[in-house]
Design a protein around this motif. Structure first.
Motif, PDB file in Angstrom:
ATOM      1  N   VAL A  48     -31.894 -29.831  -6.922  1.00 40.04           N
ATOM      2  CA  VAL A  48     -31.066 -29.614  -5.730  1.00 40.04           C
ATOM      3  C   VAL A  48     -29.743 -28.962  -6.104  1.00 40.04           C
ATOM      4  O   VAL A  48     -29.046 -29.418  -7.019  1.00 40.04           O
ATOM      5  CB  VAL A  48     -30.792 -30.947  -5.008  1.00 40.04           C
ATOM      6  N   THR A  49     -29.380 -27.916  -5.374  1.00 39.19           N
ATOM      7  CA  THR A  49     -28.101 -27.237  -5.589  1.00 39.19           C
ATOM      8  C   THR A  49     -27.524 -26.772  -4.267  1.00 39.19           C
ATOM      9  O   THR A  49     -28.237 -26.668  -3.263  1.00 39.19           O
ATOM     10  CB  THR A  49     -28.257 -26.025  -6.523  1.00 39.19           C
ATOM     11  N   ASP A  50     -26.225 -26.501  -4.282  1.00 42.85           N
ATOM     12  CA  ASP A  50     -25.605 -25.785  -3.158  1.00 42.85           C
ATOM     13  C   ASP A  50     -25.088 -24.420  -3.617  1.00 42.85           C
ATOM     14  O   ASP A  50     -24.447 -23.706  -2.855  1.00 42.85           O
ATOM     15  CB  ASP A  50     -24.486 -26.606  -2.518  1.00 42.85           C
ATOM     16  N   ASP A  90     -28.003 -24.889   2.209  1.00 41.95           N
ATOM     17  CA  ASP A  90     -27.024 -23.994   2.809  1.00 41.95           C
ATOM     18  C   ASP A  90     -25.879 -24.812   3.421  1.00 41.95           C
ATOM     19  O   ASP A  90     -25.591 -24.741   4.606  1.00 41.95           O
ATOM     20  CB  ASP A  90     -27.699 -23.128   3.873  1.00 41.95           C
ATOM     21  N   THR A  91     -25.246 -25.602   2.558  1.00 38.95           N
ATOM     22  CA  THR A  91     -24.056 -26.365   2.938  1.00 38.95           C
ATOM     23  C   THR A  91     -23.327 -26.763   1.667  1.00 38.95           C
ATOM     24  O   THR A  91     -23.960 -26.963   0.622  1.00 38.95           O
ATOM     25  CB  THR A  91     -24.412 -27.626   3.744  1.00 38.95           C
ATOM     26  N   THR A  92     -22.013 -26.873   1.772  1.00 38.21           N
ATOM     27  CA  THR A  92     -21.223 -27.376   0.641  1.00 38.21           C
ATOM     28  C   THR A  92     -20.537 -28.690   1.004  1.00 38.21           C
ATOM     29  O   THR A  92     -19.736 -29.197   0.223  1.00 38.21           O
ATOM     30  CB  THR A  92     -20.149 -26.344   0.223  1.00 38.21           C
ATOM     31  N   ASP A  93     -20.855 -29.211   2.173  1.00 43.47           N
ATOM     32  CA  ASP A  93     -20.242 -30.452   2.637  1.00 43.47           C
ATOM     33  C   ASP A  93     -20.921 -31.651   1.969  1.00 43.47           C
ATOM     34  O   ASP A  93     -22.137 -31.824   2.106  1.00 43.47           O
ATOM     35  CB  ASP A  93     -20.378 -30.562   4.149  1.00 43.47           C
ATOM     36  N   PRO A  94     -20.173 -32.486   1.245  1.00 43.29           N
ATOM     37  CA  PRO A  94     -20.790 -33.626   0.553  1.00 43.29           C
ATOM     38  C   PRO A  94     -21.578 -34.541   1.477  1.00 43.29           C
ATOM     39  O   PRO A  94     -22.665 -35.019   1.111  1.00 43.29           O
ATOM     40  CB  PRO A  94     -19.599 -34.355  -0.066  1.00 43.29           C
ATOM     41  N   ASP A  95     -21.056 -34.801   2.675  1.00 41.85           N
ATOM     42  CA  ASP A  95     -21.773 -35.664   3.616  1.00 41.85           C
ATOM     43  C   ASP A  95     -23.130 -35.073   3.981  1.00 41.85           C
ATOM     44  O   ASP A  95     -24.142 -35.790   4.029  1.00 41.85           O
ATOM     45  CB  ASP A  95     -20.950 -35.877   4.890  1.00 41.85           C
ATOM     46  N   GLU A  96     -23.163 -33.774   4.242  1.00 38.41           N
ATOM     47  CA  GLU A  96     -24.416 -33.123   4.624  1.00 38.41           C
ATOM     48  C   GLU A  96     -25.394 -33.083   3.453  1.00 38.41           C
ATOM     49  O   GLU A  96     -26.607 -33.251   3.642  1.00 38.41           O
ATOM     50  CB  GLU A  96     -24.132 -31.719   5.151  1.00 38.41           C
ATOM     51  N   ILE A  97     -24.879 -32.847   2.239  1.00 40.71           N
ATOM     52  CA  ILE A  97     -25.757 -32.822   1.062  1.00 40.71           C
ATOM     53  C   ILE A  97     -26.365 -34.199   0.835  1.00 40.71           C
ATOM     54  O   ILE A  97     -27.581 -34.332   0.622  1.00 40.71           O
ATOM     55  CB  ILE A  97     -24.976 -32.349  -0.178  1.00 40.71           C
ATOM     56  N   ASP A 115     -25.693 -27.443 -10.659  1.00 41.17           N
ATOM     57  CA  ASP A 115     -24.762 -26.364 -10.309  1.00 41.17           C
ATOM     58  C   ASP A 115     -24.007 -26.632  -9.012  1.00 41.17           C
ATOM     59  O   ASP A 115     -23.881 -25.756  -8.150  1.00 41.17           O
ATOM     60  CB  ASP A 115     -25.512 -25.026 -10.223  1.00 41.17           C
ATOM     61  N   ILE A 116     -23.504 -27.857  -8.879  1.00 39.97           N
ATOM     62  CA  ILE A 116     -22.633 -28.244  -7.768  1.00 39.97           C
ATOM     63  C   ILE A 116     -21.229 -28.401  -8.338  1.00 39.97           C
ATOM     64  O   ILE A 116     -21.027 -29.107  -9.327  1.00 39.97           O
ATOM     65  CB  ILE A 116     -23.102 -29.556  -7.112  1.00 39.97           C
ATOM     66  N   SER A 117     -20.260 -27.763  -7.747  1.00 39.33           N
ATOM     67  CA  SER A 117     -18.922 -27.701  -8.331  1.00 39.33           C
ATOM     68  C   SER A 117     -18.215 -29.057  -8.316  1.00 39.33           C
ATOM     69  O   SER A 117     -18.484 -29.910  -7.462  1.00 39.33           O
ATOM     70  CB  SER A 117     -18.066 -26.659  -7.601  1.00 39.33           C
ATOM     71  N   GLU A 123     -18.758 -37.239  -6.500  1.00 43.62           N
ATOM     72  CA  GLU A 123     -18.943 -38.042  -5.296  1.00 43.62           C
ATOM     73  C   GLU A 123     -20.395 -37.995  -4.832  1.00 43.62           C
ATOM     74  O   GLU A 123     -20.982 -39.026  -4.470  1.00 43.62           O
ATOM     75  CB  GLU A 123     -18.034 -37.535  -4.175  1.00 43.62           C
ATOM     76  N   ILE A 124     -20.984 -36.810  -4.841  1.00 42.40           N
ATOM     77  CA  ILE A 124     -22.361 -36.661  -4.366  1.00 42.40           C
ATOM     78  C   ILE A 124     -23.315 -37.482  -5.227  1.00 42.40           C
ATOM     79  O   ILE A 124     -24.175 -38.214  -4.714  1.00 42.40           O
ATOM     80  CB  ILE A 124     -22.762 -35.168  -4.358  1.00 42.40           C
ATOM     81  N   GLU A 125     -23.168 -37.391  -6.537  1.00 43.22           N
ATOM     82  CA  GLU A 125     -24.041 -38.164  -7.415  1.00 43.22           C
ATOM     83  C   GLU A 125     -23.840 -39.664  -7.211  1.00 43.22           C
ATOM     84  O   GLU A 125     -24.806 -40.430  -7.108  1.00 43.22           O
ATOM     85  CB  GLU A 125     -23.789 -37.802  -8.877  1.00 43.22           C
ATOM     86  N   ARG A 126     -22.584 -40.095  -7.158  1.00 49.05           N
ATOM     87  CA  ARG A 126     -22.298 -41.521  -7.004  1.00 49.05           C
ATOM     88  C   ARG A 126     -22.908 -42.068  -5.715  1.00 49.05           C
ATOM     89  O   ARG A 126     -23.528 -43.141  -5.711  1.00 49.05           O
ATOM     90  CB  ARG A 126     -20.788 -41.741  -7.015  1.00 49.05           C
ATOM     91  N   ARG A 127     -22.749 -41.342  -4.624  1.00 46.24           N
ATOM     92  CA  ARG A 127     -23.266 -41.816  -3.344  1.00 46.24           C
ATOM     93  C   ARG A 127     -24.797 -41.852  -3.323  1.00 46.24           C
ATOM     94  O   ARG A 127     -25.396 -42.785  -2.790  1.00 46.24           O
ATOM     95  CB  ARG A 127     -22.719 -40.954  -2.210  1.00 46.24           C
TER      96      ARG A 127
END
Length: 364
Positions: A48-50, A90-97, A115-117, A123-127
């Motif tokens: 998974v990437t953005d 097609d989103t860079t919003d952490p909530d949406e990802i 490849d997520i900045s 935060e994304i991984e932790r959640r």
């Protein structure tokens, strides 16, 4: 995808599809753990990437990132027999990802974030780790950290040192730099000093984001302040994961018989020919120089082991075990120009998978 059973008669179809699959559905409905046994989830990973931090290309978006994710899928299959599906969001919003991956998760046995900045990647991984009951692994963080730790373990053997006696300078506080610093701390490295674009990270520095604030609590125990040259004075090890450059004059203050890992790719922070003037061991992220720090040494075997163990997450012990397994694969070939095994060595993913599985099972 191809079927492992024939589909040439009506009887074949009745087994492979309706009504045959209904029996499997009923079994899983009664016991969801059977999904790993009766479906492809036990051997399927979502990549998974953005598209916001792709290789050295930066924020190129989801469509342009797809070739990298397809390449990752090819490596998963070739090196560990793991199937994977590239998913470019097609989103860079952490909530949406987080929401999207959570909704997709029932179809997979593991999630490889790619490849997520930073700092969003943390935060994304932790959640996702707190939400899902399958392994979640951000390879840009942990894959790089695991292989770097493996290389450092062997480098100290070659130079007759101990991890606990080292002062290591990490240049770069993005995804890889933070994960490397945490891994070195967990492995017992004596002192770690981290530098970002504004200089040395210390607890008294203003405008640190939460990730760097936490990093300041486990690094720089001497309270150093200043630039990279200040950090390098007396240091035995430099690990570059910044994509920037380090002036040669800054290297002059390093300890004798130094170790330099300049891992930015394609252009290392220190050119290898310059690094060799000050270091007895040099590693890069490039395949055209000795000692390539390559994530492919880690991620295929880590997911193979985690899937085989039916692990629900990747523990710190599993990461350290993977690093040890990679280091041990060098064996009798250990030398200044050979501190990591070849990425093409088929023994590596097997050794890593066995070590990761054993680490998961040992926690019980």
């Amino acid at each position: 995808m191809s079927s492992r059973v024939p589909l040439s008669t009506k009887e074949d179809l009745s087994i492979a599809y309706t009504p045959g699959v209904a029996e499997v559905c009923r079994a899983i409905a009664a016991d969801e753990t059977l999904a790993a046994e009766y479906t492809w989830t036990s051997n399927l990973v979502a990549v998974v990437t953005d598209g916001t931090a792709v290789l050295g290309l930066g924020d190129i978006g989801p469509k342009a990132s797809l070739p990298v994710m397809e390449g990752k899928a090819a490596l998963f299959r070739a090196f560990a027999g793991v199937n994977s599906v590239p998913i470019c969001l097609d989103t860079t919003d952490p909530d949406e990802i987080v929401e999207t991956v959570t909704r997709l998760a029932p179809s997979f046995g593991g999630i490889n974030l790619e490849d997520i900045s930073a700092p969003r990647c943390f935060e994304i991984e932790r959640r996702l780790e707190s939400t899902l009951d399958i392994p979640v692994f951000h390879d840009d963080q942990h894959g790089t950290a695991i292989v770097t730790l493996a290389a450092l373990r062997n480098a100290v053997r070659v130079t007759d040192r101990k991890l606990g006696d080292l002062r290591v300078v990490v240049m770069g506080a993005g995804a890889a730099g933070v994960a490397i610093s945490r891994a070195l701390h967990a492995a017992g490295v004596g002192e770690i000093v981290v530098c970002d674009s504004r200089g040395i990270i210390h607890s008294g520095r203003e405008h640190l984001n939460p990730v760097k604030e936490e990093l300041a609590t486990i690094t720089n125990p001497s309270g150093l302040r200043g630039d990279i040259a200040t950090a390098l004075r007396g240091a035995q090890v430099l690990i570059g994961v910044s994509g920037g450059s380090i002036d040669e004059s800054a290297l002059e203050g390093m300890a004798d018989d130094a170790i330099i890992f300049a891992l930015a790719n394609p252009t290392p922070e220190v050119a290898p020919e310059v690094a060799h003037r000050y270091a007895s061991i040099v590693a890069t992220g490039r395949s055209d120089h000795p000692n390539q720090i390559n994530n492919v040494l880690a991620f295929p075997g880590i997911f193979r082991g985690a899937l085989d163990a039916r692990a629900t997450h990747i523990t710190e012990a599993m990461k350290l075990a993977a690093a040890d397994a990679i280091a041990d694969c060098v064996g009798a070939d250990l030398a200044p120009g050979k501190i990591v095994p070849s990425p093409l060595d088929p023994k590596v993913s097997i050794a890593v998978a066995e070590a990761v599985k054993a680490a998961w099972e040992a926690r019980k």
